[in-house]
Scaffold this motif. Structure first.
Motif, short mmCIF file in Angstrom:
data_model
loop_
_atom_site.label_atom_id
_atom_site.label_comp_id
_atom_site.label_asym_id
_atom_site.label_seq_id
_atom_site.Cartn_x
_atom_site.Cartn_y
_atom_site.Cartn_z
N GLU A 1 46.27 30.40 58.08
CA GLU A 1 45.91 31.81 57.93
C GLU A 1 46.13 32.58 59.23
O GLU A 1 46.48 33.77 59.19
CB GLU A 1 44.47 31.95 57.45
CG GLU A 1 44.20 31.34 56.10
CD GLU A 1 45.11 31.84 54.99
OE1 GLU A 1 45.53 33.02 55.02
OE2 GLU A 1 45.41 31.05 54.09
N HIS B 1 49.64 33.86 59.25
CA HIS B 1 49.79 35.13 58.54
C HIS B 1 49.29 36.29 59.40
O HIS B 1 49.92 37.35 59.46
CB HIS B 1 49.02 35.12 57.22
CG HIS B 1 49.52 34.16 56.22
ND1 HIS B 1 50.81 34.17 55.72
CD2 HIS B 1 48.91 33.12 55.59
CE1 HIS B 1 50.96 33.22 54.83
NE2 HIS B 1 49.82 32.55 54.74
N TYR C 1 41.94 32.84 52.75
CA TYR C 1 42.89 33.91 52.49
C TYR C 1 42.76 35.03 53.50
O TYR C 1 41.74 35.20 54.16
CB TYR C 1 42.77 34.45 51.06
CG TYR C 1 41.48 35.15 50.74
CD1 TYR C 1 41.37 36.53 50.87
CD2 TYR C 1 40.37 34.45 50.28
CE1 TYR C 1 40.20 37.19 50.55
CE2 TYR C 1 39.20 35.08 49.96
CZ TYR C 1 39.12 36.46 50.10
OH TYR C 1 37.96 37.10 49.81
N ASP D 1 46.92 47.55 51.63
CA ASP D 1 48.01 47.94 50.73
C ASP D 1 47.92 49.40 50.30
O ASP D 1 48.67 49.83 49.43
CB ASP D 1 48.06 47.02 49.52
CG ASP D 1 46.81 47.08 48.68
OD1 ASP D 1 45.83 47.71 49.12
OD2 ASP D 1 46.80 46.53 47.57
N ILE E 1 50.99 46.92 54.05
CA ILE E 1 52.06 45.94 53.88
C ILE E 1 53.12 46.45 52.90
O ILE E 1 54.28 46.07 53.00
CB ILE E 1 51.49 44.57 53.45
CG1 ILE E 1 52.55 43.49 53.63
CG2 ILE E 1 50.98 44.61 52.03
CD1 ILE E 1 52.02 42.12 53.71
N CYS F 1 57.77 41.73 55.01
CA CYS F 1 56.76 41.20 54.08
C CYS F 1 57.00 39.72 53.80
O CYS F 1 56.05 38.92 53.80
CB CYS F 1 56.78 41.98 52.77
SG CYS F 1 56.31 43.69 52.93
N ILE F 2 58.25 39.36 53.58
CA ILE F 2 58.57 37.96 53.33
C ILE F 2 58.21 37.10 54.53
O ILE F 2 57.64 36.01 54.39
CB ILE F 2 60.06 37.82 52.95
CG1 ILE F 2 60.31 38.44 51.58
CG2 ILE F 2 60.49 36.36 52.95
CD1 ILE F 2 61.76 38.58 51.22
N TYR G 1 54.44 36.62 54.69
CA TYR G 1 53.96 35.66 53.70
C TYR G 1 54.38 34.23 54.01
O TYR G 1 53.67 33.28 53.69
CB TYR G 1 54.43 36.06 52.30
CG TYR G 1 53.77 37.31 51.79
CD1 TYR G 1 52.40 37.48 51.87
CD2 TYR G 1 54.51 38.34 51.22
CE1 TYR G 1 51.79 38.63 51.41
CE2 TYR G 1 53.92 39.49 50.76
CZ TYR G 1 52.55 39.63 50.86
OH TYR G 1 51.95 40.76 50.40
N LEU G 2 55.54 34.05 54.64
CA LEU G 2 56.02 32.71 54.97
C LEU G 2 55.54 32.21 56.33
O LEU G 2 55.76 31.05 56.67
CB LEU G 2 57.55 32.67 54.93
CG LEU G 2 58.18 32.84 53.55
CD1 LEU G 2 59.69 32.81 53.67
CD2 LEU G 2 57.69 31.79 52.58
#
Length: 124
Positions: free
Chosen positions: A15, A18, A63, A68, A78, A86-87, A90-91
């Motif tokens: 986390e 992220h 999480y 948003d 985001i 964004c990708i 998330y990755l």
């Protein structure tokens, strides 16, 4: 017990991956939760920047909740960022998991070499 500690550490580091990616790209984070909290949280606090940190009671995951709302925070949501950002956000957790795996395997291999040369295991 050790496996539970390793699980918790890997959750937190995942986390944090992220969170670091979101921070780099200027995305506001609303909530960082370790474990799930469907009905109540064991611990909950709010930082100066509005980030809510909480620890739930159901130890099945963690999480990060990103902003948003494009109307309220037009440059920090985001959904207002480019798709590749964004990708990457998330990755980033998965990327941190791969980095941790590589570091652990590398250290295991080096520690085994040190043990082998210290005690000179002729059977190897």
């Amino acid at each position: 017990m050790i496996s539970l500690i390793i699980f918790i550490v890997s959750l937190v580091l995942h986390e944090i991956g992220h969170c670091l990616a979101a921070y780099v790209f200027g995305v506001k984070i609303n909530k960082f939760t370790l474990f799930f909290d469907p009905f109540f949280s064991l611990f909950k606090t709010r930082c100066k920047n509005g980030l809510q940190f909480s620890i739930g009671w159901l130890p099945f995951g963690a999480y990060v909740l990103f902003e948003d709302d494009e109307v309220k925070f037009p440059n920090q949501s985001i959904t207002s960022k480019e798709p590749w950002k964004c990708i990457f956000i998330y990755l980033a957790g998965i990327l941190i998991n791969f980095i941790i795996c590589y570091v652990c395997c590398f250290n295991y291999r080096n520690s085994w070499n040190i043990i082998k040369y210290l005690f000179w295991l002729p059977c190897m």
